[in-house]
Design a protein around this motif. Structure first.
Motif, mmCIF file in Angstrom:
data_model
loop_
_atom_site.group_PDB
_atom_site.id
_atom_site.type_symbol
_atom_site.label_atom_id
_atom_site.label_comp_id
_atom_site.label_asym_id
_atom_site.label_seq_id
_atom_site.Cartn_x
_atom_site.Cartn_y
_atom_site.Cartn_z
ATOM 1 N N ARG A 37 -82.241 30.919 -7.729
ATOM 2 C CA ARG A 37 -81.441 31.417 -6.594
ATOM 3 C C ARG A 37 -82.354 31.787 -5.428
ATOM 4 N NH1 ARG A 37 -78.552 33.558 -10.994
ATOM 5 N NH2 ARG A 37 -79.701 35.529 -10.968
ATOM 6 N N GLN A 38 -83.504 32.361 -5.751
ATOM 7 C CA GLN A 38 -84.453 32.726 -4.697
ATOM 8 C C GLN A 38 -85.075 31.480 -4.049
ATOM 9 O OE1 GLN A 38 -86.873 35.428 -7.110
ATOM 10 N NE2 GLN A 38 -86.168 37.120 -5.851
ATOM 11 N N LEU A 39 -85.276 30.424 -4.848
ATOM 12 C CA LEU A 39 -85.766 29.171 -4.273
ATOM 13 C C LEU A 39 -84.785 28.647 -3.224
ATOM 14 C CD1 LEU A 39 -87.148 27.196 -7.356
ATOM 15 C CD2 LEU A 39 -88.434 27.912 -5.361
ATOM 16 N N ARG A 40 -83.521 28.777 -3.517
ATOM 17 C CA ARG A 40 -82.510 28.362 -2.542
ATOM 18 C C ARG A 40 -82.632 29.202 -1.271
ATOM 19 N NH1 ARG A 40 -79.950 27.241 -7.568
ATOM 20 N NH2 ARG A 40 -78.672 25.335 -7.504
ATOM 21 N N ARG A 41 -82.900 30.480 -1.430
ATOM 22 C CA ARG A 41 -83.020 31.363 -0.260
ATOM 23 C C ARG A 41 -84.199 30.949 0.614
ATOM 24 N NH1 ARG A 41 -81.884 33.273 3.505
ATOM 25 N NH2 ARG A 41 -81.413 35.394 4.158
ATOM 26 N N MET A 42 -85.239 30.363 0.005
ATOM 27 C CA MET A 42 -86.394 29.890 0.765
ATOM 28 C C MET A 42 -86.145 28.536 1.411
ATOM 29 S SD MET A 42 -88.954 31.975 0.984
ATOM 30 C CE MET A 42 -90.133 30.796 1.618
ATOM 31 N N GLY A 43 -84.988 27.937 1.117
ATOM 32 C CA GLY A 43 -84.662 26.647 1.723
ATOM 33 C C GLY A 43 -85.209 25.453 0.972
ATOM 34 N N ALA A 44 -85.604 25.632 -0.293
ATOM 35 C CA ALA A 44 -86.228 24.556 -1.058
ATOM 36 C C ALA A 44 -85.244 23.407 -1.278
ATOM 37 C CB ALA A 44 -86.726 25.092 -2.399
ATOM 38 N N SER A 45 -85.585 22.223 -0.776
ATOM 39 C CA SER A 45 -84.674 21.080 -0.874
ATOM 40 C C SER A 45 -84.978 20.247 -2.118
ATOM 41 C CB SER A 45 -84.752 20.227 0.389
ATOM 42 O OG SER A 45 -86.060 19.732 0.609
ATOM 43 N N VAL A 46 -85.010 20.926 -3.264
ATOM 44 C CA VAL A 46 -85.223 20.250 -4.547
ATOM 45 C C VAL A 46 -83.930 19.588 -4.997
ATOM 46 C CG1 VAL A 46 -87.075 21.779 -5.329
ATOM 47 C CG2 VAL A 46 -84.708 22.419 -5.733
ATOM 48 N N ASP A 47 -84.048 18.572 -5.831
ATOM 49 C CA ASP A 47 -82.865 17.879 -6.332
ATOM 50 C C ASP A 47 -82.293 18.652 -7.518
ATOM 51 O OD1 ASP A 47 -80.882 16.197 -7.097
ATOM 52 O OD2 ASP A 47 -82.167 14.483 -7.552
ATOM 53 N N TRP A 48 -81.338 19.543 -7.206
ATOM 54 C CA TRP A 48 -80.780 20.411 -8.251
ATOM 55 C C TRP A 48 -80.016 19.615 -9.315
ATOM 56 C CZ3 TRP A 48 -82.832 24.952 -8.590
ATOM 57 C CH2 TRP A 48 -83.278 25.612 -7.452
ATOM 58 N N SER A 49 -79.558 18.433 -8.974
ATOM 59 C CA SER A 49 -78.810 17.642 -9.956
ATOM 60 C C SER A 49 -79.705 17.196 -11.100
ATOM 61 C CB SER A 49 -78.188 16.409 -9.283
ATOM 62 O OG SER A 49 -79.191 15.473 -8.901
ATOM 63 N N ARG A 50 -81.016 17.228 -10.880
ATOM 64 C CA ARG A 50 -81.963 16.799 -11.914
ATOM 65 C C ARG A 50 -82.740 17.987 -12.497
ATOM 66 N NH1 ARG A 50 -83.300 12.064 -12.905
ATOM 67 N NH2 ARG A 50 -85.374 12.771 -13.506
ATOM 68 N N GLU A 51 -82.230 19.195 -12.326
ATOM 69 C CA GLU A 51 -82.963 20.387 -12.778
ATOM 70 C C GLU A 51 -83.281 20.289 -14.269
ATOM 71 O OE1 GLU A 51 -82.591 25.279 -12.815
ATOM 72 O OE2 GLU A 51 -80.985 24.069 -11.955
#
Length: 948
Positions: A125-139
């Protein structure tokens, strides 16, 4: 757009929109670009190091995505064996009053999975707050089913090739957690300790050349005396040459131990004699191997003294024929209690020669806080020698490149001096070792119990028990680049995105993770895991100290983004601190530093601060004033965009065609944009994020906002300007700003998207509903738009305007008062420039008139500034009240005299010079020079006024 920039109102909204629109998934038809996130612990919270590293990775990812690359930033978390097990054990104890042993292994593991599902996503959740554009569908998670299969496969294959084995070896042992731990989980702390010097009696009536009947050895751990197997002297030490091969009678135990010659003994240190305890010291273990000594273990896994010693040969085989007797009085004593008792007993026997106070270093477990003990235990190991050779060659031949290159030396130093890797941990949470034992202790390694039976022809009547240990988390994370892409299956993702393009990591895990990934990946895929390794430094506080809870200097990146009240910040820094005085000091320091707490700054300002300091490989000192400055930068960009919108929305910006006439300012800013685009692109390609951010900052603040926006006003606000000129300036305003936003997007994703949505339609680059800056092309410099003549002309124009402003400041003339200005002594082109730019000069410098003076001798008494060879003159007659201005200047000069006198007195005090730190003295000298310079300027101004 809102009147004020409020990041909290746009950041979460845009991130949710991007994620919902699946913007982070691989797309584009260009060359693949892939990068793996160093998996943070599932128990973790985002700290400054994470935030710094994730900013760099996200900036790279967004940059490559905008270049049209088929981009994957693979996300996932590590199961964090020790940390997660400890957390859940504490939770179970608090809520149910039970231990994991009360629950049993299976029920406890269920509890861990429950916790993971409910609370394990905090750091993501904190990574999202930093704006990390990771591919969450492949977490991915290092304990998910697919990854579990990869781990099992690697272990079995390595074992079948003889590269994984089980053996009795010395490891870092945590007596509280009852597990081996890696060097990275050991914290070495400096402390004051004791060095005990003991007399060891020589056996068989032998004496030294000096006639002594004993040798003196020194140790910081007297309790290990019980496991001594010899005393070493240096082979070049003439004092003890005659004793080599003779024996010592070990005090308290009565064991005869040999005197051996070994270079480990330092002739210049102490007596030159060293006790050897191979089962309880890593250096002694190596001596024991050279001297073919037995291994005598005297500690239990709790680090208490055993009733009987455990004795093994160097292959780990028990030696039941050896005498394992230990003094009964020490049995069951904790190692530190035993230490105290042994010292007392040695003293009573006359064997304590000296107690020396020394400064030494003790190893502590970073999780348990207990002192780590080198302990002889049965563990699983990877034989790394054959794996290391191709891993070294991959860097030597350039298949993998380190940035900066000097980190290759660190890598080689580790890789050329490798010890076999202990991969087993005595935990319940983790990848359980795929090995089964029968009643006789025979071991069968396989992917499952059924496969173990089938491979070894074992019937159903043979009872098998799986190994209780789990694998070191570094073992599973060593498979990260290919395990996350579906290996051992041949997946399209593996084919497309492996090897990955770059790994972004800190220097502190080059060995623990980077090297092991290289070894494992080459072994199982035949490919390197990544082509480049970008190594960044650590984030330190403003004074250059490492951030730590114990120092009370930790900053939470989320607090910098969202803000935090002072009392809450103090509580975070001092909560649960055991030392009241230390907590009080930290609270005071926090109040002094932050006064009213931390105001919200937004994610973009924090990211830009990190990038501005991201020099290759160096640690960064995090400076709050920089963060404040880059929040102001965001405000500047926001306000500039509002100005553009106010002058462009609803107006003809040339999107639909029509003739345009570009002003000098338009041509100049377009030319400067090309240079900035080229500079930022080059810096990004070279991982010089500091250079990229600085180039963008300089262009936006100094050229676009401070100059071009001002230069646009005389055109846009002049009723006599042509429609073509206005159209040209409006088009330039929006197109340059739109390009700025694309340049800024990888660094500052939120503010750039928010503004782009309003600007892009005016610039003709908006694709319609749902379009995003994320998928716009990266700006590329175009040579034919470079205009060096426009640059020279604008620099001349800026020089004249700045000269007039300087004269206003020096002579205390109101900024809005119209002036008559004379230009003289220049080149012929200066007069031409004046005629072409009279409108700009008059508007921006607030001039009543500006005249070219052919004969400098005709100039009246004036305030003067130079622009190259040309003089800018402001005639002073009737411009100021001479008496009032002289009175003001005299008052300012008196003020400077007082300041100068105070510092000169301080610097003339020999006591101050002798006692004050050099930095303080230099600071005072700097102030003196500053005040003296200010006084000189005031006196020059006074002379000019007096001459009127």
């Amino acid at each position: 757009m809102d009147k004020t920039y409020q990041p909290e109102q746009i950041e979460t909204r845009w991130y949710e929109r991007w994620e919902a629109d699946n913007r982070f998934a691989p797309a584009g038809h260009g060359q693949p670009f892939s990068m793996m996130i160093p998996p943070p612990n599932v128990t973790g919270s985002l700290h400054m190091g994470h935030a710094f590293q994730d900013t760099i990775m996200d900036t790279l990812t967004r940059y490559k995505r905008m270049q049209g690359r088929n981009t994957l930033w693979q996300v996932g978390t590590d199961h964090a064996g020790i940390a997660t097990q400890m957390l859940v054990e504490r939770k179970v104890a608090a809520e149910e009053g039970k231990t994991r042993h009360d629950l049993g292994r299976e029920a406890f593991i269920d509890k861990v999975w429950e916790w993971k599902e409910e609370s394990g996503g905090h750091i993501t959740r904190q990574l999202r707050r930093m704006g990390a554009s990771v591919d969450w569908s492949r977490e991915r998670f290092t304990m998910d089913d697919g990854f579990y299969q990869a781990v099992q496969e690697v272990f079995v294959r390595l074992h079948d090739e003889g590269l994984i084995y089980r053996g009795k070896r010395l490891v870092n042992w945590d007596p509280t957690l009852h597990t081996a731990i890696s060097d990275l989980e050991v914290e070495n702390k400096d402390q004051q300790g004791n060095f005990w010097h003991f007399r060891y009696p020589l056996a068989d009536g032998v004496t030294t050349d000096a006639g002594e009947d004993h040798l003196v050895v020194a140790t910081t751990r007297p309790e290990t005396l019980l496991g001594d197997t010899g005393v070493a002297v240096n082979p070049d030490d003439a004092r003890y040459a005659s004793l080599v091969g003779k024996f010592i009678e070990l005090p308290l135990v009565g064991r005869r131990i040999p005197i051996v010659a070994d270079e480990h003994a330092d002739m210049a240190k102490g007596s030159g004699c060293v006790k050897i305890t191979p089962a309880h010291d890593f250096n002694d273990y190596e001596v024991g191997k050279r001297q073919d000594h037995l291994l005598i273990n005297v500690f239990s896994q709790d680090a208490t003294i055993l009733e009987q010693a455990e004795i093994f040969d160097l292959k780990g085989q028990p030696q039941p024929q050896e005498d394992a007797t230990l003094p009964a009085k020490y049995a069951g004593l904790d190692r530190f209690e035993a230490r105290k008792q042994i010292v007392e007993d040695m003293d009573a026997l006359g064997f304590l020669a000296q107690v020396e106070t020394i400064n030494n270093t003790l190893p502590y477990g970073d999780r348990s806080g207990d002192v780590i003990e080198p302990l002889l235990t049965d563990q699983w190991f990877v034989a790394v020698e054959t794996l290391a050779k191709p891993a070294i060659e991959a860097v030597e031949n350039g298949d993998i490149q380190f940035v900066p290159k000097n980190y290759e030396n660190m890598y080689f130093a580790w890789m050329r001096d490798l010890q076999d890797w202990c991969i087993s941990r005595q935990l319940w949470w983790g990848h359980r070792i795929p090995a089964w034992y029968d009643a006789e202790g025979n071991v069968y390694v396989a992917r499952s119990e059924d496969e173990a039976r089938e491979k070894n022809g074992l019937g159903a009547n043979v009872a098998l028990t799986q190994d209780e240990d789990v694998l070191d988390t570094w073992f599973s994370s060593g498979l990260w680049t290919f395990g996350t892409l579906g290996w051992p299956e041949k997946t399209p993702e593996l084919d497309t995105f492996h090897p990955s393009s770059v790994l972004v990591t800190g220097f502190d895990i080059i060995f623990f993770w980077v090297a092991r990934m290289i070894m494992m990946t080459l072994k199982f895929t035949g490919e390197v895991p990544f082509k480049q390794v970008y190594v960044h430094g650590l984030v330190r506080d403003g004074q250059g100290q490492k951030m730590s809870k114990s120092k009370g200097n930790v900053l939470d990146p989320i607090d910098l983004i969202d803000g935090i009240e002072l009392d809450t910040l103090i509580e975070k820094r001092t909560g649960n601190m055991m030392q009241p005085q230390k907590a009080k000091a930290i609270a005071k320091a926090t109040r002094d530093e932050f006064k009213d707490g931390i105001e919200p700054h937004g994610t973009d300002a924090l990211r830009f601060t990190f990038l501005s300091q991201a020099t290759t490989g160096r640690d960064i000192k995090f400076d709050m004033s920089r963060l404040d400055g880059y929040r102001n930068f965001c405000n500047k960009l926001w306000n500039a965009s509002r100005y553009v919108l106010m002058n462009a929305e609803g107006e003809d910006c040339g999107v639909d065609g029509g003739e345009v006439a570009l002003s000098l300012a338009d041509r100049w800013i377009i030319s400067q944009l090309q240079k900035t685009e080229a500079h930022v692109t080059k810096a990004m390609d070279e991982y010089r994020f500091d250079h990229a951010s600085q180039a963008l900052y300089e262009f936006v603040w100094n050229e676009y906002c401070d100059w071009y926006l001002e230069l646009s006003k005389p055109v846009l606000w002049d009723d006599t300007a042509s429609a073509e000129a206005k159209r040209g300036t409006r088009r330039t305003l929006v197109r340059v700003l739109e390009a700025i936003l694309r340049l800024a997007h990888p660094m500052m994703p939120f503010i750039s998207e928010e503004i782009w949505q309003r600007i892009a339609p005016l610039a003709g680059t908006y694709g319609g509903e749902g379009d995003s800056i994320m998928v716009q092309p990266w700006p590329e410099a175009v040579d034919h738009k470079l205009d060096e003549q426009a640059t020279r002309d604008i620099e001349w124009l800026k020089g004249v305007i700045i000269a007039v402003r300087n004269i206003r400041a020096e002579m205390n003339i109101a900024p809005g008062k119209p002036l008559d200005v004379l230009l003289t002594k220049g080149q012929p082109e200066d007069a031409e420039r004046l005629e072409k730019n009279r409108l700009f000069l008059s508007k921006l410098a607030k001039l009543e008139s500006v005249t070219w003076l052919s004969n400098p001798d005709d100039a009246p008494l004036s305030a003067t500034q130079l622009v190259g060879d040309m003089e800018v003159l402001v005639p002073m007659a009737d411009l100021i009240d001479k008496d009032t201005e002289l009175k003001r200047l005299n008052k300012e000069i008196e003020k400077q005299d007082k300041l100068i006198g105070g510092i000169e007195k301080k610097l003339g005090n020999e006591g101050f010079i002798a006692k004050a730190p050099e930095a303080v003295v230099e600071k005072e000298r700097g102030k003196l020079a500053e005040f003296q310079s200010a006084k000189k300027l005031l006196e020059e101004q006074k002379a000019k006024i007096e001459a009127l």
